[in-house]
Design a protein around this motif. Structure first.
Motif, PDB file in Angstrom:
ATOM      1  N   LEU A   1       0.835  -1.209   0.000  1.00  0.00           N
ATOM      2  CA  LEU A   1       0.000   0.000   0.000  1.00  0.00           C
ATOM      3  C   LEU A   1       0.866   1.254   0.000  1.00  0.00           C
ATOM      4  O   LEU A   1       1.001   1.952   0.993  1.00  0.00           O
ATOM      5  CB  LEU A   1      -0.932  -0.008   1.209  1.00  0.00           C
ATOM      6  N   VAL A   2       1.439   1.543  -1.153  1.00  0.00           N
ATOM      7  CA  VAL A   2       2.242   2.754  -1.295  1.00  0.00           C
ATOM      8  C   VAL A   2       1.305   3.924  -1.587  1.00  0.00           C
ATOM      9  O   VAL A   2       0.167   3.739  -2.020  1.00  0.00           O
ATOM     10  CB  VAL A   2       3.270   2.594  -2.434  1.00  0.00           C
ATOM     11  N   PRO A   3       1.755   5.171  -1.324  1.00  0.00           N
ATOM     12  CA  PRO A   3       0.909   6.328  -1.626  1.00  0.00           C
ATOM     13  C   PRO A   3       0.428   6.307  -3.075  1.00  0.00           C
ATOM     14  O   PRO A   3       1.200   6.073  -4.003  1.00  0.00           O
ATOM     15  CB  PRO A   3       1.842   7.507  -1.357  1.00  0.00           C
ATOM     16  N   GLY A   4      -0.860   6.540  -3.251  1.00  0.00           N
ATOM     17  CA  GLY A   4      -1.470   6.535  -4.576  1.00  0.00           C
ATOM     18  C   GLY A   4      -2.248   5.276  -4.885  1.00  0.00           C
ATOM     19  O   GLY A   4      -3.048   5.248  -5.823  1.00  0.00           O
ATOM     20  N   THR A   5      -2.024   4.197  -4.092  1.00  0.00           N
ATOM     21  CA  THR A   5      -2.708   2.931  -4.344  1.00  0.00           C
ATOM     22  C   THR A   5      -4.226   3.086  -4.225  1.00  0.00           C
ATOM     23  O   THR A   5      -4.726   3.639  -3.251  1.00  0.00           O
ATOM     24  CB  THR A   5      -2.237   1.856  -3.351  1.00  0.00           C
ATOM     25  N   LYS A   6      -4.938   2.574  -5.212  1.00  0.00           N
ATOM     26  CA  LYS A   6      -6.396   2.659  -5.209  1.00  0.00           C
ATOM     27  C   LYS A   6      -6.994   1.458  -4.488  1.00  0.00           C
ATOM     28  O   LYS A   6      -6.579   0.319  -4.702  1.00  0.00           O
ATOM     29  CB  LYS A   6      -6.937   2.725  -6.633  1.00  0.00           C
TER      30      LYS A   6
ATOM     31  N   ILE B   1      -7.525  -4.155  -3.704  1.00  0.00           N
ATOM     32  CA  ILE B   1      -6.665  -3.242  -4.458  1.00  0.00           C
ATOM     33  C   ILE B   1      -7.160  -3.178  -5.898  1.00  0.00           C
ATOM     34  O   ILE B   1      -7.367  -4.206  -6.543  1.00  0.00           O
ATOM     35  CB  ILE B   1      -5.189  -3.690  -4.409  1.00  0.00           C
ATOM     36  N   LEU B   2      -7.353  -1.953  -6.394  1.00  0.00           N
ATOM     37  CA  LEU B   2      -7.851  -1.737  -7.753  1.00  0.00           C
ATOM     38  C   LEU B   2      -6.782  -1.069  -8.617  1.00  0.00           C
ATOM     39  O   LEU B   2      -5.781  -0.558  -8.114  1.00  0.00           O
ATOM     40  CB  LEU B   2      -9.097  -0.845  -7.715  1.00  0.00           C
ATOM     41  N   GLU B   3      -7.032  -1.066  -9.917  1.00  0.00           N
ATOM     42  CA  GLU B   3      -6.160  -0.338 -10.840  1.00  0.00           C
ATOM     43  C   GLU B   3      -6.435   1.160 -10.708  1.00  0.00           C
ATOM     44  O   GLU B   3      -7.583   1.575 -10.614  1.00  0.00           O
ATOM     45  CB  GLU B   3      -6.411  -0.785 -12.279  1.00  0.00           C
ATOM     46  N   GLY B   4      -5.386   1.962 -10.709  1.00  0.00           N
ATOM     47  CA  GLY B   4      -5.561   3.407 -10.620  1.00  0.00           C
ATOM     48  C   GLY B   4      -4.601   4.013  -9.618  1.00  0.00           C
ATOM     49  O   GLY B   4      -4.026   3.306  -8.776  1.00  0.00           O
ATOM     50  N   GLU B   5      -4.429   5.315  -9.713  1.00  0.00           N
ATOM     51  CA  GLU B   5      -3.508   6.015  -8.822  1.00  0.00           C
ATOM     52  C   GLU B   5      -3.945   7.471  -8.670  1.00  0.00           C
ATOM     53  O   GLU B   5      -4.445   8.080  -9.621  1.00  0.00           O
ATOM     54  CB  GLU B   5      -2.086   5.952  -9.374  1.00  0.00           C
ATOM     55  N   PHE B   6      -3.781   8.001  -7.469  1.00  0.00           N
ATOM     56  CA  PHE B   6      -4.124   9.407  -7.215  1.00  0.00           C
ATOM     57  C   PHE B   6      -3.366   9.889  -5.984  1.00  0.00           C
ATOM     58  O   PHE B   6      -3.396   9.251  -4.939  1.00  0.00           O
ATOM     59  CB  PHE B   6      -5.628   9.573  -6.986  1.00  0.00           C
ATOM     60  N   ILE B   7      -2.664  10.996  -6.132  1.00  0.00           N
ATOM     61  CA  ILE B   7      -1.980  11.656  -5.019  1.00  0.00           C
ATOM     62  C   ILE B   7      -2.590  13.051  -4.869  1.00  0.00           C
ATOM     63  O   ILE B   7      -2.584  13.842  -5.811  1.00  0.00           O
ATOM     64  CB  ILE B   7      -0.467  11.783  -5.255  1.00  0.00           C
TER      65      ILE B   7
END
Length: 282
Positions: A86-91, A114-120
């Motif tokens: 669970l790194v930052p950005g993990t959806k 855990i899903l596909e995608g990233e957001f910071i």
């Protein structure tokens, strides 16, 4: 035939609109729906890891945020191996129950996928909302408060190694902040920097807008306000110089093009005169 075609097109448009506005197939709520849900109600949200507290006893507490709001996930069951993913950005898709503790709204008894995608998330400047009711609308978001004056810094147990309680003021009013040791640890730059603050220092603060009997932001970074302002001015100056340079280059290019056009016209006139040169009729 035209009438049938028109009906078919209208139905297609309706289906497209429905698909765009429908709740995701996984049952995820919007942040607005989450806020409206009753305490103890089951909730499902799509969100993104922004930071996490230390893992222990096969549980983790997460600071998460999506584009429309933030969610604090408390003691979610998870193995250490999965926690490390669970790194930052993990959806994540999170299912749990909405709960409240001393004003903090959180999700408990959570399960995740855990899903596909990233957001910071970028830090939301909440300075102007200090002391206002609207501040709670941004609970758990990654935020910043600027030009804050240090009033007091106190270790939870009187010495380094535990949480740090920080009192900051703005426009004559005082506000509580905290360095949460489970979030930052004791060897991080922010933990050491906060411990060295003295009354009267002017700082900018970043952190997560946690709630404990009122706003109690969990600090993740501090900056010298004067240095931050100087950097902003320097960036603005560089931008201005770049804009001026770009404008000058554009003017120079325009002049060069004009000169080239003039030279071309002159050459064309010379050629035209040469083609029509007067020949005496002796």
């Amino acid at each position: 035939m035209k009438k049938i075609l028109a009906i078919a097109l209208a139905l297609c448009a309706l289906f497209v609109f429905a698909a765009c506005t429908a709740t995701p197939d996984n049952g995820a709520m919007t942040y607005e729906e989450y806020v409206a849900a009753e305490l103890d109600a089951p909730v499902t949200v799509e969100t993104y890891v922004q930071a996490k507290q230390s893992w222990w006893d096969n549980k983790a507490t997460l600071y998460t945020q999506a584009e429309d709001g933030a969610y604090f996930i408390y003691e979610m069951p998870i193995t250490e191996e999965e926690y490390n993913k669970l790194v930052p950005g993990t959806k994540l898709l999170v299912n749990g129950f909405k709960a409240e503790w001393s004003g903090e709204i959180e999700i408990i008894d959570a399960q995740y996928e855990i899903l596909e995608g990233e957001f910071i998330a970028e830090a939301f400047d909440a300075t102007d909302l200090l002391g206002k009711e609207e501040l709670i609308n941004h609970q758990n978001k990654f935020v910043t408060f600027k030009d804050m004056t240090v009033e007091n810094v106190e270790y939870k147990n009187g010495e380094p190694g535990d949480d740090i309680y920080v009192t900051l003021s703005k426009d004559g009013a005082s506000y509580d902040f905290c360095v949460e040791v489970y979030l930052t640890g004791t060897e991080t730059e922010v933990y050491k920097a906060v411990g060295e603050l003295t009354a009267g220092d002017i700082i900018d603060v970043e952190g997560f807008l946690y709630w404990y009997e009122g706003a109690n932001t969990h600090i993740t970074a501090i900056y010298n306000a004067a240095e931050t302002e100087t950097e902003a001015e320097a960036e603005a100056e560089v931008k201005t110089e770049t804009d001026v340079k770009t404008e000058t280059e554009a003017e120079t290019e325009t002049e060069a093009e004009a000169n080239a056009d003039a030279e071309t016209e002159a050459n064309e006139e010379d050629v035209a005169f040469g083609d029509n040169e007067f020949t005496p009729n002796w």
